[in-house]
Design an enzyme around this catalytic site. Structure first.
Site, PDB file in Angstrom:
ATOM      1  N   PHE A 120     125.158  19.980  61.773  1.00  0.00           N
ATOM      2  CA  PHE A 120     126.375  19.537  62.436  1.00  0.00           C
ATOM      3  C   PHE A 120     127.538  19.074  61.163  1.00  0.00           C
ATOM      4  O   PHE A 120     128.675  19.374  61.961  1.00  0.00           O
ATOM      5  CB  PHE A 120     125.799  18.486  63.181  1.00  0.00           C
ATOM      6  CG  PHE A 120     125.762  17.382  62.778  1.00  0.00           C
ATOM      7  CD1 PHE A 120     127.194  16.587  62.639  1.00  0.00           C
ATOM      8  CD2 PHE A 120     124.734  16.740  62.413  1.00  0.00           C
ATOM      9  CE1 PHE A 120     126.571  15.437  62.428  1.00  0.00           C
ATOM     10  CE2 PHE A 120     124.613  15.937  61.928  1.00  0.00           C
ATOM     11  CZ  PHE A 120     125.229  15.197  61.656  1.00  0.00           C
ATOM     12  N   GLU A 143     124.378  23.126  67.596  1.00  0.00           N
ATOM     13  CA  GLU A 143     124.481  23.965  68.163  1.00  0.00           C
ATOM     14  C   GLU A 143     125.155  22.577  68.997  1.00  0.00           C
ATOM     15  O   GLU A 143     125.637  22.351  69.618  1.00  0.00           O
ATOM     16  CB  GLU A 143     122.924  23.537  69.467  1.00  0.00           C
ATOM     17  CG  GLU A 143     122.171  22.491  69.482  1.00  0.00           C
ATOM     18  CD  GLU A 143     121.250  22.689  67.980  1.00  0.00           C
ATOM     19  OE1 GLU A 143     121.582  23.259  67.011  1.00  0.00           O
ATOM     20  OE2 GLU A 143     120.355  21.248  68.287  1.00  0.00           O
ATOM     21  N   SER A 155     118.303  19.454  56.987  1.00  0.00           N
ATOM     22  CA  SER A 155     117.330  18.228  56.990  1.00  0.00           C
ATOM     23  C   SER A 155     115.973  18.900  56.369  1.00  0.00           C
ATOM     24  O   SER A 155     115.403  20.394  56.301  1.00  0.00           O
ATOM     25  CB  SER A 155     116.815  17.159  58.261  1.00  0.00           C
ATOM     26  OG  SER A 155     115.919  18.615  59.016  1.00  0.00           O
ATOM     27  N   CYS A 184     125.583  15.071  52.858  1.00  0.00           N
ATOM     28  CA  CYS A 184     124.721  16.014  52.453  1.00  0.00           C
ATOM     29  C   CYS A 184     124.861  14.773  50.678  1.00  0.00           C
ATOM     30  O   CYS A 184     124.199  14.484  49.430  1.00  0.00           O
ATOM     31  CB  CYS A 184     124.463  16.818  52.003  1.00  0.00           C
ATOM     32  SG  CYS A 184     125.621  17.520  51.255  1.00  0.00           S
ATOM     33  N   GLU A 234     117.082   8.782  54.484  1.00  0.00           N
ATOM     34  CA  GLU A 234     117.971   9.280  54.548  1.00  0.00           C
ATOM     35  C   GLU A 234     118.732   8.812  55.979  1.00  0.00           C
ATOM     36  O   GLU A 234     118.370   9.474  56.206  1.00  0.00           O
ATOM     37  CB  GLU A 234     118.091  11.381  54.681  1.00  0.00           C
ATOM     38  CG  GLU A 234     119.373  11.350  54.235  1.00  0.00           C
ATOM     39  CD  GLU A 234     120.104  12.806  54.551  1.00  0.00           C
ATOM     40  OE1 GLU A 234     119.294  13.230  55.156  1.00  0.00           O
ATOM     41  OE2 GLU A 234     121.412  13.036  53.899  1.00  0.00           O
TER      42      GLU A 234
HETATM   43  P1  NAD Z   1     118.746  19.492  61.337  1.00  0.00           P
HETATM   44  O1  NAD Z   1     117.931  20.211  60.209  1.00  0.00           O
HETATM   45  O2  NAD Z   1     118.902  18.959  62.446  1.00  0.00           O
HETATM   46  O3  NAD Z   1     119.822  20.856  61.696  1.00  0.00           O
HETATM   47  C1  NAD Z   1     119.898  21.851  60.540  1.00  0.00           C
HETATM   48  C2  NAD Z   1     119.563  23.516  61.809  1.00  0.00           C
HETATM   49  O4  NAD Z   1     118.870  23.786  61.664  1.00  0.00           O
HETATM   50  C3  NAD Z   1     120.806  23.499  62.893  1.00  0.00           C
HETATM   51  O5  NAD Z   1     120.710  24.366  62.965  1.00  0.00           O
HETATM   52  C4  NAD Z   1     119.940  22.944  64.015  1.00  0.00           C
HETATM   53  O6  NAD Z   1     119.928  23.855  65.352  1.00  0.00           O
HETATM   54  C5  NAD Z   1     117.929  23.211  63.315  1.00  0.00           C
HETATM   55  N1  NAD Z   1     117.136  23.286  63.442  1.00  0.00           N
HETATM   56  C6  NAD Z   1     116.649  21.425  64.586  1.00  0.00           C
HETATM   57  N2  NAD Z   1     115.415  21.216  64.432  1.00  0.00           N
HETATM   58  C7  NAD Z   1     114.977  22.498  64.372  1.00  0.00           C
HETATM   59  C8  NAD Z   1     113.350  23.062  64.192  1.00  0.00           C
HETATM   60  N3  NAD Z   1     112.339  21.899  64.983  1.00  0.00           N
HETATM   61  N4  NAD Z   1     113.058  23.705  63.775  1.00  0.00           N
HETATM   62  C9  NAD Z   1     113.825  25.355  63.615  1.00  0.00           C
HETATM   63  N5  NAD Z   1     115.434  24.512  63.673  1.00  0.00           N
HETATM   64  C10 NAD Z   1     115.541  23.448  63.891  1.00  0.00           C
HETATM   65  O7  NAD Z   1     119.981  19.020  60.258  1.00  0.00           O
HETATM   66  P2  NAD Z   1     121.274  18.085  60.633  1.00  0.00           P
HETATM   67  O8  NAD Z   1     121.335  17.179  61.498  1.00  0.00           O
HETATM   68  O9  NAD Z   1     121.847  19.406  61.579  1.00  0.00           O
HETATM   69  O10 NAD Z   1     122.239  18.450  59.415  1.00  0.00           O
HETATM   70  C11 NAD Z   1     122.003  16.656  58.177  1.00  0.00           C
HETATM   71  C12 NAD Z   1     121.287  17.075  56.918  1.00  0.00           C
HETATM   72  O11 NAD Z   1     121.826  18.559  56.824  1.00  0.00           O
HETATM   73  C13 NAD Z   1     121.268  15.959  56.642  1.00  0.00           C
HETATM   74  O12 NAD Z   1     119.782  16.200  56.118  1.00  0.00           O
HETATM   75  C14 NAD Z   1     121.879  16.836  55.038  1.00  0.00           C
HETATM   76  O13 NAD Z   1     121.248  15.778  54.346  1.00  0.00           O
HETATM   77  C15 NAD Z   1     121.495  18.018  55.400  1.00  0.00           C
HETATM   78  N6  NAD Z   1     122.599  18.135  54.330  1.00  0.00           N
HETATM   79  C16 NAD Z   1     122.635  19.238  53.284  1.00  0.00           C
HETATM   80  C17 NAD Z   1     123.071  19.664  52.564  1.00  0.00           C
HETATM   81  C18 NAD Z   1     123.532  19.645  51.105  1.00  0.00           C
HETATM   82  O14 NAD Z   1     124.122  21.215  50.559  1.00  0.00           O
HETATM   83  N7  NAD Z   1     121.968  20.356  50.442  1.00  0.00           N
HETATM   84  C19 NAD Z   1     124.571  20.685  53.096  1.00  0.00           C
HETATM   85  C20 NAD Z   1     124.606  19.247  54.425  1.00  0.00           C
HETATM   86  C21 NAD Z   1     123.915  18.732  54.785  1.00  0.00           C
END
Ligand code: NAD
Length: 509
Positions: free
Chosen positions: A161, A188, A238, A293, A394
């Site tokens: 997101f 989403e 994540s 991130c 985090e």
């Molecule tokens: P998230 O992991 O909750 O969601 C990422 C994606 O996975 C979304 O599209 C979501 O719909 C899907 N998802 C969520 N739960 C799931 C599950 N149980 N099973 C399968 N798919 C699932 O991450 P977020 O909260 O949207 O984003 C923040 C995180 O992203 C932070 O940890 C941040 O550090 C990381 N991030 C990393 C980078 C990088 O380049 N390393 C860049 C941006 C964000």
């Protein structure tokens, strides 16, 4: 500020569409979620959790389009992305406004989000010099060997997101320009700006089926991991979800790259430029409400630099917390009430674990119109130690935790003992200290007096240890390898005049 659960609802709430085979279609799903403005809880739209049949249709469209797209000449592909970068520039203000409404970050930062993705689109337009093979002439008598970098087929992307424009743009432009077709599953929580970017992609000339977008949560992500016709998966999000996606999609035989969570340290040496360093720390810790991130979430103050904390607190206090579209806002809301509750809970826990709460940003003053928003202001803890939850987790909010170290070596040990390896920065005026730091630190992105060292697309984003799974990063040169299969061709053209006879050895004659 009072927190309420009341959500103002627009008269007719728009429904976010799916993009399948070049057409924006209504989902047949029974499962819909609200897309909510985090500054005031207004319901902006409803997003479907697409059905498996809809994912199958998107993948089938992508597989069908691949048959012709893979043969499209380089120049044609490059020109589409030249046009696309122009359309993104022309629509920058509108894209930023959509992004701020659904994600919360300030309008200038939303433009930055789009811009950092636009840079990848510009790089994609250079594909002519990027997707080149190698040739060795005369590897044996009259024999040449050369390589082809051929597209894989249908690739998929799953995005978080916090950068709803930049991160999808890290993925599909490079996948498509290398000759693949794509199925994107955006977050989403803020799926609207990417749909506008998808409209512009079609306007730029991306043919039907080459780019498809489906929405949803865990079920659709798992279906992507399992789908037999998807060849590669790029994930950003994540560590918990990325690790799951990496294993599940790898198990299904796919190429996978997962860029994941972070705890980014800034190491501050006492010889650093004090004013510049504190400005950089405050900007990198509290910008985007800490939901980057690459946000600096830990400061390691070495020696006398520990005395700078009161000045840092003054700078943090001066930042204005309000809705992202209000002029002069520095810190917008967190993405959701759930995120707000989590961040507030971690702040309470930090206090209970014995860290010193130098600045408590909970329940900040904001304009009356945003009293129901998910706001937490800049928060600073000192006296933090590994083992405290505010250090180990985090937080993903505007919370900076400060540790002290006696020496650069101790600071390096602290950073390298943390399980994450996404970004790190050192602030110093000593070239020798900076050089030692860059050599010894085990983190993917290193900044020297640069707080958020996200590489431009001439390079690739990377990551060490817990922050990344898979060998190759998104965008830059590495992603050409990720999105292509190397084929070697060994060729000889017979000269009718000379016959070499039968050769039963493995040697090339
Ligand atoms: P998230 O992991 O909750 O969601 C990422 C994606 O996975 C979304 O599209 C979501 O719909 C899907 N998802 C969520 N739960 C799931 C599950 N149980 N099973 C399968 N798919 C699932 O991450 P977020 O909260 O949207 O984003 C923040 C995180 O992203 C932070 O940890 C941040 O550090 C990381 N991030 C990393 C980078 C990088 O380049 N390393 C860049 C941006 C964000």
């Amino acid at each position: 500020m009072t927190q309420t659960a009341v959500k103002p609802v627009a008269a007719v709430v728009p429904k976010v569409k799916l993009l399948i085979d070049g057409v924006f279609v209504d989902s047949q799903s029974n499962d819909w979620r609200d897309v909510i403005n985090p500054a005031n809880q207004e319901v902006l739209a409803q997003v479907p959790f697409a059905t498996t049949a809809e994912l199958d249709a998107a993948v089938a469209a992508a597989a069908g389009a691949f048959k012709t797209w893979r043969k499209t000449p380089i120049g044609t592909r490059a020109r589409i992305f030249l046009k696309y970068q122009q359309l993104i520039r022309e629509n920058m203000k509108e894209l930023a406004a959509i992004l701020t409404a659904e994600q919360g970050k300030t309008l200038p930062d939303a433009e930055g989000d789009v811009f950092r993705g636009l840079e990848v689109v510009e790089h994609a337009a250079n594909i002519g010099t990027l997707q080149m093979g190698e040739l060795a002439h005369n590897v044996a008598s009259g024999v040449d060997t050369y390589t082809l970098q051929q597209p894989l087929g249908v690739c998929a992307g799953i995005t978080p997101f916090n950068f709803p424009a930049m991160i999808p743009l890290w993925m599909f432009p490079m996948a498509i320009v290398t000759g693949n077709t794509f199925v994107l599953k955006p977050s989403e929580q803020d799926p609207m700006v990417i749909m506008r970017l998808a409209e512009l992609a079609l306007e730029a000339g991306i043919p039907a089926g080459v780019l498809n977008v489906v929405h949803g949560g865990p079920d659709i992500v798992n279906a992507i991991c399992d789908h037999p016709d998807i060849r590669a998966v790029s994930f950003v999000g994540s560590t918990r979800v990325g690790t799951h996606v990496y294993h599940r999609a790898s198990q299904a035989g796919k190429r996978v790259q997962c860029m994941m969570g972070a705890k980014n340290h800034a190491v501050v040496l006492p010889d650093a430029n004090r004013e510049q360093t504190l400005n950089n720390l405050a900007g990198a810790a509290f910008g985007a409400a800490g939901q980057r991130c690459m946000a600096i979430s830990v400061a390691v103050m070495v020696g006398e630099a520990g005395n700078w904390i009161p000045d840092l607190v003054e700078k943090a206090k001066a930042l204005r917390v309000d809705a992202g579209h209000e002029a002069g806002t520095d810190v917008g809301p967190l993405i959701s009430p759930a995120a707000l509750g989590r961040v507030e809970g971690l702040i309470e826990q930090g206090k209970n674990e014995g860290a010193t709460l130098e600045l408590d940003g909970r329940r900040p003053t904001v304009s009356d119109a945003y009293a129901s928003g998910n706001f937490v202001g800049p928060t600073i803890f000192s006296g933090v130690k590994p083992g405290m939850k505010i250090y180990d987790e985090e937080i993903f909010g505007p919370v900076l935790v400060v540790l002290s170290a006696e020496s650069l070596d101790e600071a390096i040990d602290i950073v390298n003992a943390n399980p994450n390896g996404n970004g790190v920065a050192i602030f110093t005026q000593s070239g020798a200290a900076a050089h030692r730091f860059q050599e010894e630190i085990d983190v993917g992105q290193v900044g020297i007096n640069v707080p958020i060292p996200v590489p431009v697309p001439l390079f690739s984003f990377t990551g060490s240890r817990g922050s990344k799974l898979g060998d190759l990063g998104p965008y830059g040169k590495q992603v050409i390898q990720f999105y292509t299969q190397t084929k070697t061709v060994t060729s000889r053209w017979f000269d009718d005049a000379a016959s070499s006879g039968v050769n039963t050895t493995i040697k090339l004659g």
